[in-house]
Design a protein around this motif. Structure first.
Motif, PDB file in Angstrom:
ATOM      1  N   UNK A 335       0.824  -1.214   0.000  1.00 34.53           N
ATOM      2  CA  UNK A 335       0.000   0.000   0.000  1.00 34.53           C
ATOM      3  C   UNK A 335       0.855   1.259   0.000  1.00 34.53           C
ATOM      4  N   UNK A 336       1.751   1.346  -0.971  1.00 32.67           N
ATOM      5  CA  UNK A 336       2.649   2.510  -1.064  1.00 32.67           C
ATOM      6  C   UNK A 336       1.947   3.625  -1.849  1.00 32.67           C
ATOM      7  N   UNK A 337       0.929   4.193  -1.257  1.00 30.59           N
ATOM      8  CA  UNK A 337       0.185   5.269  -1.917  1.00 30.59           C
ATOM      9  C   UNK A 337       0.855   6.603  -1.602  1.00 30.59           C
ATOM     10  N   UNK A 338       2.036   6.807  -2.193  1.00 32.93           N
ATOM     11  CA  UNK A 338       2.803   8.021  -1.935  1.00 32.93           C
ATOM     12  C   UNK A 338       2.247   9.199  -2.725  1.00 32.93           C
ATOM     13  N   UNK A 339       2.827  10.370  -2.510  1.00 35.61           N
ATOM     14  CA  UNK A 339       2.383  11.590  -3.181  1.00 35.61           C
ATOM     15  C   UNK A 339       3.443  12.160  -4.117  1.00 35.61           C
ATOM     16  N   UNK A 340       4.373  11.332  -4.541  1.00 32.94           N
ATOM     17  CA  UNK A 340       5.436  11.837  -5.411  1.00 32.94           C
ATOM     18  C   UNK A 340       4.895  12.431  -6.706  1.00 32.94           C
ATOM     19  N   UNK A 341       3.724  11.972  -7.143  1.00 35.60           N
ATOM     20  CA  UNK A 341       3.114  12.501  -8.367  1.00 35.60           C
ATOM     21  C   UNK A 341       2.002  13.494  -8.076  1.00 35.60           C
ATOM     22  N   UNK A 342       1.966  14.009  -6.842  1.00 33.70           N
ATOM     23  CA  UNK A 342       0.936  14.980  -6.497  1.00 33.70           C
ATOM     24  C   UNK A 342      -0.371  14.304  -6.147  1.00 33.70           C
ATOM     25  N   UNK A 343      -1.460  15.036  -6.341  1.00 35.11           N
ATOM     26  CA  UNK A 343      -2.778  14.520  -6.023  1.00 35.11           C
ATOM     27  C   UNK A 343      -3.856  15.441  -6.553  1.00 35.11           C
ATOM     28  N   UNK A 344      -5.097  14.988  -6.479  1.00 37.16           N
ATOM     29  CA  UNK A 344      -6.210  15.794  -6.947  1.00 37.16           C
ATOM     30  C   UNK A 344      -6.225  15.939  -8.462  1.00 37.16           C
ATOM     31  N   UNK A 345      -6.768  17.053  -8.933  1.00 40.91           N
ATOM     32  CA  UNK A 345      -6.933  17.225 -10.376  1.00 40.91           C
ATOM     33  C   UNK A 345      -5.602  17.406 -11.100  1.00 40.91           C
TER      34      UNK A 345
END
Length: 398
Positions: A335-345
């Motif tokens: 479950x490596x749901x990291x934010x390296x690619x940002x988030x949202x729209x």
């Protein structure tokens, strides 16, 4: 709590002592100042996973329309149409859908043999060498080759274009990016757009020149020349700078974790998971900024309209509330749901390409060089205020 007083935690994106190892400061921000305010530079910041996610998901309160870089928002400059990452609805979804029609998973997957061939051609001559710079040989090469293939830029000219893009993002150590030092003029790509207009093919530039869409006024039209140039410039700049840093961090983290590197050599099917863990541990871009459109309460403090909110994604990626034992590198992490690619729209449209490049580069590296050490005494961190990574990273082959 908002930390502002002398003696409390201090964070500046221009402090080179912090940039060299920011994670202890990020930990203190999460623990002591979940809402941090730097009044001197002029920004607020959040660093906990839940808070960073909330900022990136709420485009109505935290706007990208003035840019996502601290210096650009402060400059309050007019952002031209077509800079997808600096747009909000209703314009953003129109432009993102348009680009998604061209930047398809099928097109990305089709690049794998070409990316692999380039990695092979780069690494084969190094077999038998006792040392080489992973950035010069792969990190600075693979991303621009991949994006050049997509865009239709001749291979012989891709390095010159990459250098022009890199120069537009480079800053002096400890200095902010100047307001006129951006990719927004697109000069490095304008000549290719003009040439493709007379010599259409099946590359992305050609498709952008031909695609029709309904804009925010309801008019069905084609993109203007300037819009095409900006689309291409944003694609190239975002993909080249960040993915090159990913390759450098891959080499460093695996040198520091030789047991897990040996597991990847023995079982390459573990490599995609390893890439996700590398992105979590060392996100190339450490923060994204947003313009605050209304007064908003964060951790009991009112952040006033007109402020700048910095979402520290590299801090969120090591939040113990989200990731057990977050300071430990673990290629088996679930479950490596990291934010390296940002988030949202604004979740990174090129994430599949970055993952593909990282995976293929690592596969081919491990086939030829199963063990190495990093020569940190001769390594050099990059000097940009937008990403953190290696400009030079010599590997000693064992």
């Amino acid at each position: 709590m908002t930390a502002t007083a002398t003696g409390e935690v201090h964070f500046s994106p221009y402090d080179q002592d912090i940039v060299s190892d920011p994670y202890p400061v990020y930990r203190r921000l999460r623990e002591e100042a979940p809402l941090y305010h730097n009044a001197e530079i002029g920004f607020y910041a959040v660093s906990r996973f839940a808070d960073v996610s909330a900022v990136l998901q709420d485009h109505e309160t935290y706007s990208s329309a003035k840019g996502d870089i601290l210096e650009l928002i402060q400059a309050d400059m007019e952002v031209p149409s077509g800079v997808l990452i600096f747009e909000d609805p209703p314009v953003h979804p129109l432009h993102r859908r348009l680009l998604s029609r061209i930047f398809t998973p099928k097109r990305i997957i089709a690049l794998e043999p070409q990316i692999r061939d380039f990695c092979v051609r780069s690494l084969d001559p190094l077999v038998g060498a006792s040392e080489f710079d992973i950035i010069a040989e792969l990190g600075a090469q693979v991303p621009m080759r991949a994006i050049g293939m997509l865009l239709g830029i001749p291979e012989a000219e891709q390095e010159a274009v990459r250098d022009a893009v890199d120069e537009s993002l480079r800053t002096e150590a400890g200095a902010p990016m100047s307001a006129d030092q951006t990719l927004l003029d697109g000069e490095a790509f304008a000549q290719y757009v003009d040439w493709r207009a007379e010599n259409l093919s099946d590359d992305i530039i050609s498709q952008l020149l031909q695609v029709e869409f309904e804009d925010e006024t309801g008019t069905v039209r084609k993109l203007t020349r300037q819009e095409v140039v900006l689309y291409v410039t944003v694609l190239a700049g975002a993909g080249n700078e960040t993915t090159g840093r990913l390759i450098g961090w891959t080499a460093k983290l695996l040198a520091e974790n030789p047991g897990q590197r040996a597991e990847l050599v023995a079982d390459p099917t573990l490599i995609p998971g390893a890439i996700e863990e590398i992105l979590r541990m060392e996100a190339p871009g450490h923060f994204m900024c947003r313009y605050v459109t209304r007064d908003v309460e964060v951790h009991g403090t009112t952040v006033p309209q007109g402020s700048i909110m910095m979402a520290i994604i590299a801090g969120a990626n090591r939040d113990p509330e989200r990731f057990p034992d977050p300071e430990t590198f673990d290629i088996h992490r679930r479950d490596v749901q990291h934010m390296a690619f940002g988030g949202g729209i604004h979740f990174c449209l090129g994430n599949a390409l970055a993952r593909l490049e990282g995976r293929v580069a690592l596969e081919e590296l491990l086939k030829r060089f199963p063990t190495w050490d990093v020569d940190l005494a001769n390594a050099r961190l990059s000097s940009t205020s937008t990403v953190r990574g290696w400009e030079k990273l010599p590997l000693r082959i064992r």
